[in-house]
Design a protein around this motif. Structure first.
Motif, PDB file in Angstrom:
ATOM      1  N   ARG B   7       0.828  -1.204   0.000  1.00 27.96           N
ATOM      2  CA  ARG B   7       0.000   0.000   0.000  1.00 27.96           C
ATOM      3  C   ARG B   7       0.859   1.250   0.000  1.00 27.96           C
ATOM      4  NH1 ARG B   7      -2.976   0.439   4.853  1.00 27.96           N
ATOM      5  NH2 ARG B   7      -2.408  -1.708   5.327  1.00 27.96           N
ATOM      6  N   ARG B   8       1.923   1.209   0.804  1.00 27.29           N
ATOM      7  CA  ARG B   8       2.816   2.369   0.864  1.00 27.29           C
ATOM      8  C   ARG B   8       3.462   2.631  -0.490  1.00 27.29           C
ATOM      9  NH1 ARG B   8       5.037   4.724   5.516  1.00 27.29           N
ATOM     10  NH2 ARG B   8       6.436   5.696   4.035  1.00 27.29           N
ATOM     11  N   LEU B   9       3.907   1.552  -1.144  1.00 29.45           N
ATOM     12  CA  LEU B   9       4.550   1.725  -2.446  1.00 29.45           C
ATOM     13  C   LEU B   9       3.562   2.319  -3.445  1.00 29.45           C
ATOM     14  CD1 LEU B   9       6.777  -1.460  -2.755  1.00 29.45           C
ATOM     15  CD2 LEU B   9       7.505   0.896  -2.448  1.00 29.45           C
ATOM     16  N   LEU B  10       2.306   1.864  -3.375  1.00 31.15           N
ATOM     17  CA  LEU B  10       1.300   2.400  -4.287  1.00 31.15           C
ATOM     18  C   LEU B  10       1.036   3.877  -4.010  1.00 31.15           C
ATOM     19  CD1 LEU B  10      -1.335  -0.453  -4.680  1.00 31.15           C
ATOM     20  CD2 LEU B  10       0.233   0.489  -6.392  1.00 31.15           C
ATOM     21  N   SER B  11       0.982   4.225  -2.718  1.00 27.87           N
ATOM     22  CA  SER B  11       0.678   5.624  -2.385  1.00 27.87           C
ATOM     23  C   SER B  11       1.861   6.532  -2.699  1.00 27.87           C
ATOM     24  CB  SER B  11       0.309   5.753  -0.910  1.00 27.87           C
ATOM     25  OG  SER B  11       1.480   5.697  -0.123  1.00 27.87           O
ATOM     26  N   ALA B  12       3.031   5.943  -2.932  1.00 29.05           N
ATOM     27  CA  ALA B  12       4.188   6.766  -3.291  1.00 29.05           C
ATOM     28  C   ALA B  12       4.077   7.262  -4.727  1.00 29.05           C
ATOM     29  CB  ALA B  12       5.481   5.985  -3.105  1.00 29.05           C
ATOM     30  N   ILE B  13       3.311   6.530  -5.536  1.00 29.03           N
ATOM     31  CA  ILE B  13       3.243   6.882  -6.965  1.00 29.03           C
ATOM     32  C   ILE B  13       2.667   8.279  -7.197  1.00 29.03           C
ATOM     33  CG2 ILE B  13       2.186   6.244  -9.163  1.00 29.03           C
ATOM     34  CD1 ILE B  13       2.610   3.321  -8.353  1.00 29.03           C
ATOM     35  N   LEU B  17       4.631  11.416  -8.841  1.00 23.12           N
ATOM     36  CA  LEU B  17       4.091  12.096 -10.024  1.00 23.12           C
ATOM     37  C   LEU B  17       4.042  13.607  -9.799  1.00 23.12           C
ATOM     38  CD1 LEU B  17       2.783  11.326 -12.799  1.00 23.12           C
ATOM     39  CD2 LEU B  17       0.604  11.747 -11.665  1.00 23.12           C
ATOM     40  N   LEU B  18       3.591  13.969  -8.594  1.00 24.83           N
ATOM     41  CA  LEU B  18       3.484  15.388  -8.257  1.00 24.83           C
ATOM     42  C   LEU B  18       4.865  16.049  -8.270  1.00 24.83           C
ATOM     43  CD1 LEU B  18       0.946  16.920  -7.641  1.00 24.83           C
ATOM     44  CD2 LEU B  18       1.471  16.732  -5.211  1.00 24.83           C
ATOM     45  N   ILE B  19       5.832  15.355  -7.693  1.00 23.17           N
ATOM     46  CA  ILE B  19       7.194  15.902  -7.640  1.00 23.17           C
ATOM     47  C   ILE B  19       7.735  16.093  -9.041  1.00 23.17           C
ATOM     48  CG2 ILE B  19       9.564  15.351  -6.982  1.00 23.17           C
ATOM     49  CD1 ILE B  19       8.378  13.935  -4.530  1.00 23.17           C
ATOM     50  N   VAL B  20       7.560  15.065  -9.880  1.00 24.14           N
ATOM     51  CA  VAL B  20       8.055  15.152 -11.258  1.00 24.14           C
ATOM     52  C   VAL B  20       7.385  16.319 -11.970  1.00 24.14           C
ATOM     53  CG1 VAL B  20       8.102  13.986 -13.478  1.00 24.14           C
ATOM     54  CG2 VAL B  20       8.642  12.719 -11.416  1.00 24.14           C
ATOM     55  N   THR B  21       6.081  16.470 -11.757  1.00 26.09           N
ATOM     56  CA  THR B  21       5.350  17.553 -12.437  1.00 26.09           C
ATOM     57  C   THR B  21       5.878  18.911 -12.015  1.00 26.09           C
ATOM     58  OG1 THR B  21       3.448  16.113 -12.336  1.00 26.09           O
ATOM     59  CG2 THR B  21       3.054  18.392 -12.953  1.00 26.09           C
ATOM     60  N   GLY B 276      16.083  13.761 -14.190  1.00 27.80           N
ATOM     61  CA  GLY B 276      16.530  12.437 -13.769  1.00 27.80           C
ATOM     62  C   GLY B 276      16.999  12.444 -12.327  1.00 27.80           C
ATOM     63  N   THR B 277      17.786  13.475 -11.968  1.00 27.01           N
ATOM     64  CA  THR B 277      18.278  13.552 -10.602  1.00 27.01           C
ATOM     65  C   THR B 277      17.130  13.731  -9.622  1.00 27.01           C
ATOM     66  OG1 THR B 277      20.016  14.832 -11.658  1.00 27.01           O
ATOM     67  CG2 THR B 277      20.200  14.510  -9.327  1.00 27.01           C
ATOM     68  N   VAL B 278      16.180  14.578  -9.984  1.00 27.22           N
ATOM     69  CA  VAL B 278      15.030  14.787  -9.098  1.00 27.22           C
ATOM     70  C   VAL B 278      14.322  13.460  -8.861  1.00 27.22           C
ATOM     71  CG1 VAL B 278      12.747  15.821  -8.921  1.00 27.22           C
ATOM     72  CG2 VAL B 278      14.658  17.186  -9.711  1.00 27.22           C
ATOM     73  N   VAL B 279      14.097  12.711  -9.929  1.00 31.07           N
ATOM     74  CA  VAL B 279      13.388  11.440  -9.787  1.00 31.07           C
ATOM     75  C   VAL B 279      14.180  10.495  -8.885  1.00 31.07           C
ATOM     76  CG1 VAL B 279      12.600   9.398 -11.017  1.00 31.07           C
ATOM     77  CG2 VAL B 279      12.209  11.653 -11.991  1.00 31.07           C
ATOM     78  N   VAL B 280      15.494  10.384  -9.144  1.00 30.34           N
ATOM     79  CA  VAL B 280      16.305   9.459  -8.352  1.00 30.34           C
ATOM     80  C   VAL B 280      16.277   9.845  -6.875  1.00 30.34           C
ATOM     81  CG1 VAL B 280      18.674   8.731  -7.907  1.00 30.34           C
ATOM     82  CG2 VAL B 280      17.810   8.768 -10.236  1.00 30.34           C
ATOM     83  N   VAL B 281      16.488  11.153  -6.595  1.00 33.38           N
ATOM     84  CA  VAL B 281      16.505  11.584  -5.200  1.00 33.38           C
ATOM     85  C   VAL B 281      15.146  11.330  -4.548  1.00 33.38           C
ATOM     86  CG1 VAL B 281      16.722  13.565  -3.674  1.00 33.38           C
ATOM     87  CG2 VAL B 281      18.317  13.283  -5.556  1.00 33.38           C
ATOM     88  N   ALA B 282      14.078  11.661  -5.267  1.00 31.58           N
ATOM     89  CA  ALA B 282      12.736  11.490  -4.688  1.00 31.58           C
ATOM     90  C   ALA B 282      12.467  10.015  -4.400  1.00 31.58           C
ATOM     91  CB  ALA B 282      11.691  12.048  -5.639  1.00 31.58           C
ATOM     92  N   VAL B 283      12.884   9.132  -5.318  1.00 35.40           N
ATOM     93  CA  VAL B 283      12.683   7.704  -5.092  1.00 35.40           C
ATOM     94  C   VAL B 283      13.420   7.266  -3.838  1.00 35.40           C
ATOM     95  CG1 VAL B 283      13.276   5.423  -5.964  1.00 35.40           C
ATOM     96  CG2 VAL B 283      12.183   7.075  -7.462  1.00 35.40           C
TER      97      VAL B 283
END
Lengths: 378, 306
Positions: B7-13, B17-21, B276-283
């Protein structure tokens, strides 16, 4: 025995005075030696940074081309062994040779010998050098080919040495301290104002408003902070005042959370309910009752935020994104010092000591305030 | 537990998405572009470049293209380092940053935890004051001061360690960067462990253990378990930050990690690299927040997520 049973009159005279939270906190803070020492040291540094540049006799952006990267010293420049080569250097520009260089206190007596008659206007080169004053001719011989010249020595003190451009490092360090402290206070102030208002509103309103407002904070939290800061640099260019207002606008997230937590418990207090019952509007309650009562942790957090912002500024300046030349900040000086650490250690040493002292003091004051305001935490 | 993690992994999506946007539109709003040079390129060249990198399409369409590429695991080509895709850059840089960060993290936990625990057990003794003092020092001295000083002392004066460089990850090359990365973390961990230990040693369950006459080692282990909770919640975000590299350390020691990509990418408007860096850091941040919550449940049996 009868006399002993009576309380001393002076005790009875004074009515019992209640001590407020702040008075008690002040008492505890005064007893904390580390915090008090830090306050005094920080006050001294702040005063030195504000008034120091006026007293050193060097403007912070004045360049001394003849004193590039001279080491820190308590003695005046020029040093005895610097005088002779410099006199010879100037003499060669006057197109003459220097002979019989004699130092007499604050004056040099030198004989200039030229192959052709010496043009006396060229003696202005002495004055243009950073070491000497205006030269005065006392004797002429050989139709102006020989001349005895008196040159006063200009004494300069560089207690912290000079940088790669020949600027006085003491003045620059003070100026940098000024800039760093000002930036720290400015950004912290912005962060506190936004954080307190946002947190108090969110906590007091509760319900769906609270949920949405805190969700926004959560999202901002997971955005990489450095990305934010760099984007701000990109947007605002190199205007550091605007930038640090913006940094303050990013740093408020923690503050908002802390204040919200406080507000949630304050909201249940009787005095807030009384105000509600009296029909005070929400804005008034938040301003008059909620915010003043959250100030304890806010003050503590503030003293810890100032060093954080100063460090952040140093970090940005280290990357070359912060304060721009000829203005300076501790981060700029430290990064220049780090580049010149070989051969010019003083350029790293003194700004670093200043920065670390400021940060140390602020941290101790913060810790002291926390202990003073929150005695159960000790 | 498993369903909770899922559930946590799903709620991270949606968060991701918001961060990437936000990051996507923020960097696009910034003035200037990746191909703005001191001397502007010819209009035709510029047009072609924009076409190749699909910068001529409307922003919304670019956003959609980028999102669908990222979902497929394709971070796109780097604008500045033209011969590489962002994926390749990360494949080379991430192991470096993660090695350094991981070592620094373990070092910080080990040293900081030990120091904090010892200080708490001997509260108000000389050791305690030394640890608290060192902690304050470690927190206040910026890493860009520590790094050159170490380089001078260990690298030049004593000549024990190489001054900079990665050298294929040779252990000697790692020592200084790891120390510089770990120092502030050691300070924080020691401070937090000390505070939490002191509180724990006074708690009821420790008093019970003492009254039962158990050996002091057992008592310390029990107290440590309780004291670990606040430290872990601090270490989650800290670990994410450490593992994704530090600009300062990588610049000073000349290491090929990913910490520099943020600064370089944002300043050069290398859109794909920054994203790319933003995505990696956020993940990493989201992942470690999850790890923290799971560890919480393991250490503290009172916490149940189901």
């Amino acid at each position: 025995m009868v006399e002993g049973a009576v309380l001393p009159a002076e005790v009875l005279k004074d009515p019992v005075v209640g001590r407020s939270l702040w008075a008690e906190a002040r008492g505890r803070l005064v007893r904390n030696r580390a915090a008090i020492t830090s306050i005094i040291v920080l006050g001294f540094i702040a005063l030195a940074c504000i008034f120091g540049p006026l007293l050193t006799g060097h403007p912070f952006d004045k360049v001394y081309p003849d004193y590039v990267k001279v080491p820190a010293s308590l003695e005046a420049y020029p040093k005895a062994d610097q005088i002779e080569p410099n006199v010879e250097r100037v003499a060669s520009r006057v197109r003459a040779k220097a002979e019989n260089i004699a130092v007499e206190g604050d004056k040099i007596r030198v004989t200039l010998v030229g192959q052709r008659p010496i043009d006396e206007r060229l003696l202005a080169y002495f004055e243009r050098s950073d070491l000497f004053g205006a030269a005065k001719v006392t004797e002429r011989a050989d139709e102006g080919r020989r001349m005895v010249v008196d040159v006063p020595i200009k004494r300069n003190y560089f207690f912290f040495g000079t940088d790669t451009n020949g600027r006085d490092l003491l003045t620059r360090t003070m100026k940098a301290g000024q800039v760093s402290l000002a930036i720290g206070l400015l950004a912290t102030f912005v962060a506190i104002v936004i954080g307190v208002i946002y947190g108090a509103t969110s906590g007091y309103l509760g319900g769906r408003a609270d949920l949405i407002m805190m969700r926004a904070v959560d999202v901002l939290y997971s955005l990489p902070f450095i990305f934010f800061v760099i984007m701000l640099v990109v947007f605002f260019g190199r205007n550091f005042v605007l930038m640090f207002i913006a940094v303050g606008a990013v740093e408020w997230l923690d503050m908002a959370r802390i204040v919200r937590g406080q507000t949630l418990s304050i909201k249940r207090q009787e005095y807030v309910q009384a105000a509600e019952a009296l029909g005070v509007e929400t804005k008034g309650i938040i301003r008059r009752h909620v915010i003043p009562n959250t100030l304890g942790p806010v003050v503590v957090y503030m003293t810890l935020l100032v060093p954080k912002v100063i460090l952040l500024e140093s970090f940005l300046s280290f990357l070359g994104l912060g304060v721009q030349e000829p203005n300076t900040s501790l981060g700029v000086l430290i990064s220049e010092g780090a580049k010149n650490i070989q051969g010019a250690t003083w350029m790293l040493l003194y700004p670093s000591i200043t920065l670390v002292t400021i940060l140390f003091c602020l941290n101790f004051i913060g810790d002291g305030l926390r202990d003073a305001l929150d005695p159960k935490d000790r | 537990m498993l369903s909770y993690i899922l559930r946590r992994l799903l709620s991270a999506i949606p968060t991701l998405l918001l961060i990437v946007t936000i990051a996507f539109f923020l960097i696009r709003l910034a003035p200037g572009g990746p191909f703005d040079l001191e001397r502007p390129l010819e209009a035709k060249v510029m047009e072609n470049l924009n076409k190749i990198y699909q910068l001529d399409k409307p922003l919304i369409e670019q956003y959609w293209l980028y999102l669908s590429a990222v979902v497929r695991g394709d971070f796109g080509p780097s604008f500045i380092l033209r011969d590489f895709t962002v994926g390749e850059l990360f494949a080379r840089g991430l192991p470096v940053s993660m090695t350094l960060g991981g070592l620094a993290l373990s070092f910080a936990i080990l040293v900081g935890g030990t120091l904090g625990a010892v200080a708490a057990l001997r509260q108000n003794s000389l050791i305690d004051y030394v640890v608290t003092g060192m902690g304050a020092l470690g927190l206040t001295i910026p890493n860009f001061v520590v790094a050159p000083v170490l380089q001078i002392v260990l690298g030049l004066a004593l000549a024990w360690l190489p001054i900079a460089g990665w050298n294929g990850g040779a252990p000697l090359n790692l020592v200084m960067p790891v120390i510089v990365l770990a120092l502030p973390q050691i300070a924080v961990v020691a401070r937090m462990t000390r505070a939490a230990m002191i509180e724990n040693l006074r708690s009821n369950h420790i008093r019970t253990l003492r009254s039962l006459g158990l050996p002091s080692l057992t008592i310390v282990v029990h107290a440590l378990r309780g004291a670990a909770l606040p430290v872990i919640s601090y270490l989650g975000p800290a670990a994410a930050a450490l593992l994704t590299g530090s600009v300062v350390v990588e610049t000073i020691f000349g290491l090929p990690g990913i910490g520099r990509y943020f600064v370089e990418g944002a300043l050069n408007r290398d859109y794909t690299l920054v994203m790319g860096t933003v995505v990696v850091v956020a993940v990493f941040v989201l992942l470690f927040n999850l790890v923290v919550d799971i560890l919480y449940a393991i250490i503290d049996p009172r916490i149940r997520y189901d």
